[in-house]
Scaffold this motif. Structure first.
Motif, mmCIF file in Angstrom:
data_model
loop_
_atom_site.group_PDB
_atom_site.id
_atom_site.type_symbol
_atom_site.label_atom_id
_atom_site.label_comp_id
_atom_site.label_asym_id
_atom_site.label_seq_id
_atom_site.Cartn_x
_atom_site.Cartn_y
_atom_site.Cartn_z
ATOM 1 N N UNK A 70 49.543 56.955 -31.712
ATOM 2 C CA UNK A 70 48.116 56.626 -31.401
ATOM 3 C C UNK A 70 48.162 55.352 -30.548
ATOM 4 N N UNK A 71 47.513 54.838 -29.719
ATOM 5 C CA UNK A 71 47.207 53.684 -29.094
ATOM 6 C C UNK A 71 46.476 52.520 -29.915
ATOM 7 N N UNK A 72 47.299 51.583 -29.768
ATOM 8 C CA UNK A 72 46.494 50.262 -30.610
ATOM 9 C C UNK A 72 46.194 49.204 -29.751
ATOM 10 N N UNK A 73 45.638 48.263 -30.351
ATOM 11 C CA UNK A 73 45.427 46.984 -29.798
ATOM 12 C C UNK A 73 46.778 46.034 -29.734
ATOM 13 N N UNK A 74 46.629 45.045 -28.847
ATOM 14 C CA UNK A 74 47.792 44.147 -28.795
ATOM 15 C C UNK A 74 48.170 43.393 -30.066
ATOM 16 N N UNK A 75 49.365 42.922 -30.103
ATOM 17 C CA UNK A 75 49.803 42.245 -31.395
ATOM 18 C C UNK A 75 49.113 41.317 -31.780
ATOM 19 N N UNK A 76 48.542 40.135 -31.031
ATOM 20 C CA UNK A 76 47.593 38.998 -31.590
ATOM 21 C C UNK A 76 46.022 39.579 -31.893
ATOM 22 N N UNK A 77 45.981 40.656 -31.939
ATOM 23 C CA UNK A 77 44.565 41.131 -32.551
ATOM 24 C C UNK A 77 44.447 41.370 -33.963
ATOM 25 N N UNK A 78 43.376 40.732 -34.508
ATOM 26 C CA UNK A 78 43.624 41.126 -36.064
ATOM 27 C C UNK A 78 43.643 42.702 -36.520
ATOM 28 N N UNK A 91 54.003 46.734 -32.031
ATOM 29 C CA UNK A 91 53.032 45.914 -31.750
ATOM 30 C C UNK A 91 53.646 44.918 -30.503
ATOM 31 N N UNK A 92 52.999 45.161 -29.411
ATOM 32 C CA UNK A 92 53.582 44.402 -28.102
ATOM 33 C C UNK A 92 52.534 43.422 -27.481
ATOM 34 N N UNK A 93 52.752 42.456 -26.743
ATOM 35 C CA UNK A 93 51.904 41.534 -26.004
ATOM 36 C C UNK A 93 50.699 42.157 -25.297
ATOM 37 N N UNK A 94 50.636 43.216 -24.750
ATOM 38 C CA UNK A 94 49.633 43.801 -24.087
ATOM 39 C C UNK A 94 48.999 44.837 -24.676
ATOM 40 N N UNK A 95 49.767 45.610 -25.534
ATOM 41 C CA UNK A 95 48.978 46.814 -26.133
ATOM 42 C C UNK A 95 49.925 47.162 -27.500
ATOM 43 N N UNK A 96 49.375 48.075 -28.232
ATOM 44 C CA UNK A 96 50.190 48.278 -29.527
ATOM 45 C C UNK A 96 50.075 49.795 -29.702
ATOM 46 N N UNK A 97 50.847 50.532 -30.736
ATOM 47 C CA UNK A 97 50.681 51.754 -31.052
ATOM 48 C C UNK A 97 51.125 52.110 -32.339
ATOM 49 N N UNK A 98 50.648 53.076 -32.842
ATOM 50 C CA UNK A 98 51.179 53.614 -34.444
ATOM 51 C C UNK A 98 51.701 54.906 -34.346
ATOM 52 N N UNK A 99 53.066 54.936 -34.790
ATOM 53 C CA UNK A 99 53.780 56.048 -34.596
ATOM 54 C C UNK A 99 54.163 56.762 -35.705
ATOM 55 N N UNK A 100 54.155 58.189 -35.903
ATOM 56 C CA UNK A 100 54.786 58.953 -37.011
ATOM 57 C C UNK A 100 56.140 59.579 -36.432
ATOM 58 N N UNK A 101 57.107 59.235 -37.340
ATOM 59 C CA UNK A 101 58.484 60.010 -37.026
ATOM 60 C C UNK A 101 58.683 61.161 -37.924
ATOM 61 N N UNK A 102 59.216 61.944 -37.469
ATOM 62 C CA UNK A 102 59.411 63.432 -38.459
ATOM 63 C C UNK A 102 60.729 64.179 -38.023
#
Length: 967
Positions: A327-335, A374-385
């Motif tokens: 899933x796409x997430x916000x960047x690293x410096x967001x709360x 978590x990266x400078x411009x964008x973030x993500x949340x990943x499931x690994x199976x």
């Protein structure tokens, strides 16, 4: 995936240094690292944290630019520039910068023309001309002078890394060499010169070749492309494309360097033993003249298209099947990052998360985990199976989604969130013990533009997030706007074979030395005097009530402990203990289930494990000292009262068999198995495992009985922690129940390296664009402690870092490999034999060149007094500034004990270093390595190799993958 972890602190204050010039710095009251953050007049950030445990300093120089900023037509540029930063400046790396400059300019222009050519013959001719001019320029090139400089100041861990948002350069230096280090780095970052270009380009391409068989890279590239389709995160990879690597632009690299490598886009991050006031003055002295960039703002890219429904794609490769869901997430410096990382641990903390207990503990899948990206411009949340045998990827997906549903419904224990915070505190204390971890925190904060007060307040913030808030967030976050990557096993048809280029080797010029290097070598610094571990003073030897030897080391720094029950036997005595150590992880007792036990240990912020090696075994407990007594009682109760679970055992056996099958698909693990076979023969640690039939026919109670019986065998105890001697003896006597008379441990049947004193070839198959190859020789030579210093200097001189003979000749001069080294090994036990090994990973059609040139440098090792002195200085300064502390004292003691020494191996080497001369290592090499027959151990595809050449080396023994693994 990086998980940031910081302690609860607050506010910002300012202070002044006591130097002639006042340097303002930012601090955060309560910061356990006592971080000072300076900003020089030119914008350079400096993060400093003092840790005086040993006289060394971890330094990172982080540039806020990475592959995200690569020009679209020359991807991989940031990473390639990282390599070129080791080539020197006008002051070092050359013997005549003025004469060299026009030739380097011509090479640059020829590459600009070359990259535009499409006709194969025209490209071949143009490359030949580049090679010819490069030969002229190489007369002025002194390769690896940067590594000479680092060796001269006693640096360790010379390296660098590049990712999406960062390029970072790392050194671990003695604390008395700050000024020399700063002088070198300031010149390097302001005056980088691109030289040795075409051979280094081949090394980068070999790195790319190695990556082709690592399916995790394909998965990461695929999920990034789907999550960030119109952003460089998704459009280009850090290593770059194959086409771009073969069509580089020196001009683009220079433009990139001039734009991004500016002080107002760079942070110097240091942790270790130094005076911060003096250190910032030194940094200002050498870096203040660095001109800031006019515009180092990060580029702004178009908004990402909304993800509103599921999307998927498939990648193929040789390794086992996997599934990634993101899933796409916000960047690293967001709360939002706080909640993402907390949610990560609710799902997958390794012990008591929903995935851990409901999927991994119950063995419903081979493996499942989750993590925030978590990266400078964008973030993500990943499931690994990873699926178990006979399970589809969609089944794994559904099982992971079922746990997401539990999270969204709040179906997890109320005490899980407080337990997560408690464990994060413990992990933070552990990280504080390591300078590199402190410096790494600084790098992350700088690159992601996170205010330091926000970092240090991290735990305080997440401790206030309620269960309901997390559940509400999960329901908002886990929408249908996700992407799925199916990793299937198969042949990747997109991979292309690239023929080796016609490179004329460049001279090593190892006897030459620039004046800059001479000045650094001759500089006077206050010496660091060695301080070696004294096993009698630094470690108390006690006895428990049952007369168990107890080695006691006081922890005076924090509230962490480590308790080890150590046994002098291992897998070679009985390979069933290996299985027992896995099995008990799935068991409970009559009073507590396996899941409840996991939760109990997690609540206590303590961990335990059973570790089995070839000839030793240990049961270890570690964590927060305040909970040690409870955790020890819990561990002892489980070992003595574990309840046999036949269903769990059968499921575990199936996982073991699946894991064994998966290992056969990974290039690196296949080579490890082949090398073990090639050096130890058919009976080695990797092959000495219970067979499938034995696993299925053994009553699982056998394994529980084996572990129960450990308390009745002779063993030793080691403790590192804050308890007093009296307290720890009392805790052990109370909780660690042993029999009245301890029995002898089972007798080891050691895995012994085979004699290899004739030419022969062992080859196993793996379909890849490269080979893994080692040459192994063992003539049964006994270890002589009096040669220890000669051996250490030889390894540094011949096969060690970038200044070693192997690196210079195989990579720097010829571009034959990304990964190449050699080492002479002393045995782990005094009654064993020495051996030596060369190692290289190279393109298939470079194999013959690699073998032939290894022969040349082995049979007639280049002898250079200049290179020798640098190697000797490197060993001397490294040992003088090394310190053996904490639980390492006990493990150093065991190492010395096995070798029959009453001092550490470091002290053994150091006391004889001053006597070592170049003639000694030349004589040693001639006697032990020159013109010696070898066993050539090769993993590769015979169809792509020159088999006639190998036949001329010696008789070929072909091994199947099943033979090297033994199953």
């Amino acid at each position: 995936m990086k998980i940031k972890l910081f302690i609860t602190i607050c506010a910002v204050a300012f202070g002044l240094s006591a130097q002639a010039k006042d340097y303002k710095y930012e601090t955060v009251p309560g910061d356990m690292m006592k971080t000072r953050i300076y900003t020089l007049d030119n914008g350079l950030k400096v993060y400093l944290s003092v840790n005086a445990e040993k006289p060394r300093i971890q330094t990172y120089i982080a540039v806020r630019t990475g592959s995200k900023n690569d020009p679209a037509e020359t991807t991989g540029l940031a990473h390639y520039l990282e390599h070129l930063m080791f080539k020197g400046t006008k002051q070092f790396g050359t013997n005549n910068a003025a004469a060299e400059a026009p030739l380097l300019a011509e090479i640059e222009q020829r590459y600009e023309a070359y990259r535009k050519l499409t006709d194969p013959q025209a490209r071949k001719q143009a490359y030949h001309e580049i090679d010819s001019v490069s030969q002229l320029a190489a007369k002025y090139f002194i390769p690896n002078e940067y590594d000479k400089l680092m060796a001269a100041i006693g640096a360790d861990g010379t390296n660098a890394y590049t990712s999406n948002d960062v390029t970072c350069y790392t050194e671990d230096i003695p604390s008395n060499e700050i000024e020399n280090w700063a002088k070198i780095q300031a010149d390097r970052f302001q005056n980088m010169v691109i030289r040795g270009f075409h051979t280094e380009l081949e090394a980068v391409y070999e790195e790319y070749n190695i990556s082709l068989t690592k399916d995790s890279r394909k998965l990461f590239a695929a999920i990034s492309k789907m999550l960030y389709p119109n952003h460089p995160y998704g459009l280009q990879t850090t290593l770059g494309s194959q086409e771009h690597l073969k069509n580089p632009s020196i001009t683009n690299i220079k433009n990139y360097f001039n734009k991004w490598y500016r002080p107002n886009n760079v942070a110097i991050c240091m942790a270790g033993d130094f005076d911060p006031d003096k250190t910032i003055a030194i940094i200002d002295k050498y870096f203040s003249g660095w001109k800031p960039g006019a515009d180092v703002r990060q580029p702004v890219f178009p908004a990402l298209p909304a993800l509103t429904q599921p999307k998927d794609t498939t990648v193929v490769g040789p390794e086992a099947e996997q599934i990634w869901i993101g899933w796409r997430a916000k960047k690293a410096n967001e709360l939002q990052a706080d909640t993402l990382q907390l949610m990560e641990d609710v799902l997958s903390n390794g012990r008591a998360g929903l995935f851990d207990l409901n999927l991994n503990q119950t063995m419903k899948v081979q493996r499942a985990s989750a993590g925030s990206q978590l990266m400078h411009d964008h973030g993500g949340f990943i499931l690994f199976g990873t699926p178990k045998q006979g399970q589809s990827l969609d089944e794994v997906k559904n099982l992971m989604f079922a746990q997401i549903d539990k999270l969204k419904k709040g179906e997890f224990p109320d005490n899980l969130l407080p337990s997560i915070v408690n464990n994060k505190k413990r992990n933070y204390y552990q990280r504080l013990e390591y300078n590199e971890a402190r410096a790494d925190m600084f790098v992350d904060a700088f690159i992601d533009e996170i205010d330091w007060k926000d970092e240090v307040n991290y735990l305080d913030r997440i401790s206030k997030i309620t269960k309901q808030q997390l559940v509400d967030f999960a329901n908002r976050f886990f929408t249908d706007g996700y992407v799925t990557i199916y990793k299937r096993q198969g042949v990747d048809s997109t991979q292309k074979k690239i023929d080796k280029p016609a490179i004329t080797p460049i001279p090593a010029n190892r006897d030459q030395m620039s004046q800059f290097v001479k000045d650094i070598q001759n500089s006077q610094v206050e010496p660091i005097h060695p301080k070696f571990v004294d096993f009698k003073k630094d470690m108390a030897t006690l006895k428990t009530k049952k007369q168990l030897p107890l080695y006691y080391i006081k922890n005076q720094d924090n509230g962490l402990f480590e308790l080890v029950f150590y046994y002098d036997f291992g897998k070679s005595a009985d390979n069933r203990y290996d299985i027992a150590s896995d099995y008990i992880d799935y068991l409970g007792t009559d009073k507590l289930s396996a899941a409840e036990l996991k939760q109990k240990f997690y609540e206590l912020a303590c961990d335990w494990n059973v570790s089995v090696s070839g000839e030793t075994m240990s049961v270890s407990l570690y964590g927060l000292s305040e909970n040690m007594s409870q955790a020890l009682a819990l561990m002892e109760n489980l070992i003595q009262n574990a309840k046999v679970d036949k269903e769990a055992y059968d499921n575990m056996v199936n996982l073991i068999l699946k894991r064994r099958g998966d290992s056969k698909k990974r290039q690196e693990s296949v080579f490890n198995a082949l090398y073990n076979y090639g050096t130890y023969g058919p009976r080695n640690a990797m092959r000495d495992v219970m067979s499938e039939q034995q696993l299925k026919e053994t009553n699982p109670e056998v394994f529980i009985d084996l572990l129960k019986g450990l308390n009745g065998l002779k063993h030793r105890v080691a403790y590192y922690g804050p308890m007093s001697e009296k307290e720890i003896v009392s805790v052990i006597d109370k909780n660690h129940k042993t029999t009245k008379k301890l029995a002898d441990v089972p007798q080891n049947k050691p895995y012994l390296r085979e004699i290899a004193n004739k030419n022969e070839v062992m080859i196993a198959p793996y379909d890849a664009k490269n080979i893994y190859m080692r040459q192994y020789h063992n003539e049964g030579r006994s270890w002589n402690p009096e040669e220890a210093a000669v051996l250490d200097v030889f390894n540094e001189y011949f096969g060690g870092g970038m200044n070693g003979i192997v690196f210079q000749e195989m990579r720097e001069a010829r571009g034959l490999a990304y990964n190449a080294y050699a080492r002479y090994y002393i045995p782990a036990n005094k009654d064993r034999k020495e051996s030596f090994m060369t190692h290289i990973i190279t393109q298939n059609d470079k194999m013959v060149d690699c073998v032939n040139h290894f022969h040349e440098i082995l049979n007639e090792m280049p002898a250079s007094e200049t290179a020798f002195q640098i190697a000797k200085d490197a060993v001397t300064k490294r040992l003088a500034s090394e310190r053996t502390t904490k639980s390492s004292i006990f493990y150093s003691y065991l190492t010395s004990e096995r070798l029959g020494l009453d001092i550490s191996t470091n002290e053994l080497v150091y006391k004889n270093l001053d006597k070592v001369q170049l003639k000694d290592i030349v004589k040693f090499e001639k006697e032990t390595m020159a013109n010696k027959p070898c066993r050539y151990i090769i993993l590769g595809d015979e169809k792509q190799l020159d088999m006639k050449f190998l036949e001329n080396l010696g008789p070929i023994k072909r091994l199947t993958v099943e033979e090297v693994f033994g199953y």
